[in-house]
Design an enzyme around this catalytic site. Structure first.
Site, short mmCIF file in Angstrom:
data_model
loop_
_atom_site.label_atom_id
_atom_site.label_comp_id
_atom_site.label_asym_id
_atom_site.label_seq_id
_atom_site.Cartn_x
_atom_site.Cartn_y
_atom_site.Cartn_z
N ASP A 258 -5.24 -40.25 20.64
CA ASP A 258 -5.10 -38.94 19.98
C ASP A 258 -6.30 -38.07 20.33
O ASP A 258 -7.41 -38.57 20.55
CB ASP A 258 -5.02 -39.11 18.46
CG ASP A 258 -3.60 -39.39 17.99
OD1 ASP A 258 -2.70 -39.51 18.84
OD2 ASP A 258 -3.40 -39.49 16.77
N TRP B 229 -5.35 -33.67 3.10
CA TRP B 229 -4.25 -34.49 2.58
C TRP B 229 -3.38 -33.65 1.65
O TRP B 229 -3.88 -32.91 0.80
CB TRP B 229 -4.83 -35.68 1.83
CG TRP B 229 -3.88 -36.77 1.51
CD1 TRP B 229 -3.07 -36.86 0.42
CD2 TRP B 229 -3.63 -37.95 2.29
NE1 TRP B 229 -2.34 -38.02 0.45
CE2 TRP B 229 -2.66 -38.72 1.59
CE3 TRP B 229 -4.13 -38.46 3.49
CZ2 TRP B 229 -2.18 -39.93 2.06
CZ3 TRP B 229 -3.67 -39.68 3.96
CH2 TRP B 229 -2.70 -40.40 3.25
N LEU B 230 -2.07 -33.75 1.80
CA LEU B 230 -1.17 -33.01 0.93
C LEU B 230 -1.21 -33.58 -0.49
O LEU B 230 -1.45 -34.78 -0.67
CB LEU B 230 0.25 -33.05 1.48
CG LEU B 230 0.46 -32.27 2.79
CD1 LEU B 230 1.84 -32.56 3.36
CD2 LEU B 230 0.28 -30.78 2.56
N LYS C 101 -10.07 -37.79 12.33
CA LYS C 101 -9.73 -38.33 13.65
C LYS C 101 -10.92 -38.12 14.57
O LYS C 101 -11.35 -36.99 14.78
CB LYS C 101 -8.49 -37.65 14.22
CG LYS C 101 -7.20 -38.04 13.52
CD LYS C 101 -5.96 -37.56 14.25
CE LYS C 101 -4.71 -38.08 13.56
NZ LYS C 101 -3.47 -37.65 14.27
N ASP D 181 5.74 -36.59 21.94
CA ASP D 181 5.64 -37.89 21.29
C ASP D 181 6.06 -37.84 19.82
O ASP D 181 5.64 -38.67 19.03
CB ASP D 181 4.20 -38.41 21.42
CG ASP D 181 4.06 -39.87 20.99
OD1 ASP D 181 4.91 -40.67 21.40
OD2 ASP D 181 3.11 -40.19 20.26
#
Length: 312
Positions: free
Chosen positions: A142, A224-225, A123, A289
């Site tokens: 974000d 990432w899982l 991000k 949110d």
């Protein structure tokens, strides 16, 4: 001095003596309690410290294999693990071997593959770290540093439900563009002397790219899982309507909570308690949110509510 005066004087001295003793004892007790609180705080801080050391105790395993083994239905990483720093160090330093547009969503992100095959979500920085976003709780972009802060708050609270997050600087020209897919590469633009990209997402616009400082872009990297733990998306029972003038049921129906408690998966298991934990977590990070949330797939309400997308 008359006897009566002596008695009064002695009584006054006795009262002063008693109050002095009580005051001193209270102060000593308070000081001792304060010292113990300080020691407990320092012990907690020491336990939370992470040394970003690349060395691994398990020399035959990669950091990605170790992190994948941590994941169980009720936690993403263990309470204590000497390898945490090594995994996070790898997230900040491992070579980027592929870059693509991010997964579906409303906000700009990139999907990166690091050396060793590990997927991470990048991000980009959109605001200065101390910038205040005005407007509705869901206004603005974000914030990359919110993801980093939320991960460490997850550790402090002992939830262990947020995937690992680190900050990272990337060179868009030398690290990203040479390994970018055509889809991502097609969203790169130059603004002044800065390299920028706008990606693909619901709110991504060519007129609103994320820009590096020259070629160097700051951002957050989220681990990432493992694919063996597929996720299931749920609508949050206390989500907003996102329509001006239209209230959600929980905002006007005083019996709403009772209705939720009779609905699966909130009628049994830990899910409703997870919702409460998450409400506290979101309050502390200022996130209003969370309209959806994720759990592990086909868990019948037994797995945790996973703390993803904490950048608002």
């Amino acid at each position: 001095m008359k006897l009566k005066q002596r008695v009064v004087l002695l009584a006054i001295l006795l009262v002063i003596f008693i109050f002095t003793k009580v005051f001193l004892i209270d102060n000593l007790d308070t000081s001792a309690a304060n010292r113990e609180d300080q020691r407990a705080f320092h012990r907690m801080m020491a336990s939370l410290h992470i040394e970003l050391d690349p060395r691994l105790d398990h020399t035959l395993q990669s950091p990605w294999e170790i992190a994948a083994q941590w994941v169980v239905p009720r936690e993403v990483y263990p309470e204590e693990t000497p390898e945490l720093g090594a995994v996070m160090h790898a997230m900040t330093t491992k070579k980027i071997i592929k870059a693509d547009v991010g997964y579906k969503g409303t906000q700009l992100k990139a999907l990166l593959i690091l050396e060793g095959g590990q997927k991470v979500v990048f991000k980009p920085k959109r605001y200065a770290r101390d910038y205040v976003v005005e407007g509705e709780p869901y206004a603005g972009y974000d914030r990359h540093n919110a993801e980093v802060a939320a991960f460490h708050l997850d550790r402090i609270l002992g939830f262990r439900r947020a995937p690992l997050v680190v900050g990272r600087f990337v060179n868009l020209r030398t690290e990203i563009k040479p390994v970018a897919t055509e889809q991502l590469l097609g969203t790169f633009v130059t603004v002044g002397n800065n390299t920028c990209f706008y990606g693909k997402c619901y709110y991504c616009r060519e007129t609103e790219p994320a820009c590096a400082d020259g070629d160097i872009m700051e951002g957050s990297v989220t681990l990432w899982l493992p694919d063996v733990w597929p996720l299931q998306k749920h609508r949050h029972p206390w989500g907003r309507t996102y329509r001006e003038g239209k209230l959600a049921r929980w905002e006007y129906d005083e019996s709403y909570c009772d209705a939720v408690k009779k609905t699966s998966p909130y009628d049994s298991g830990p899910r409703l308690l997870d919702i409460i934990d998450t409400a506290i977590f979101d309050y502390l990070i200022g996130n209003a949110d969370r309209h959806h949330y994720e759990s592990f797939q086909d868990d019948e309400g037994a797995s945790m509510l996973i703390l993803l997308d904490n950048a608002k």
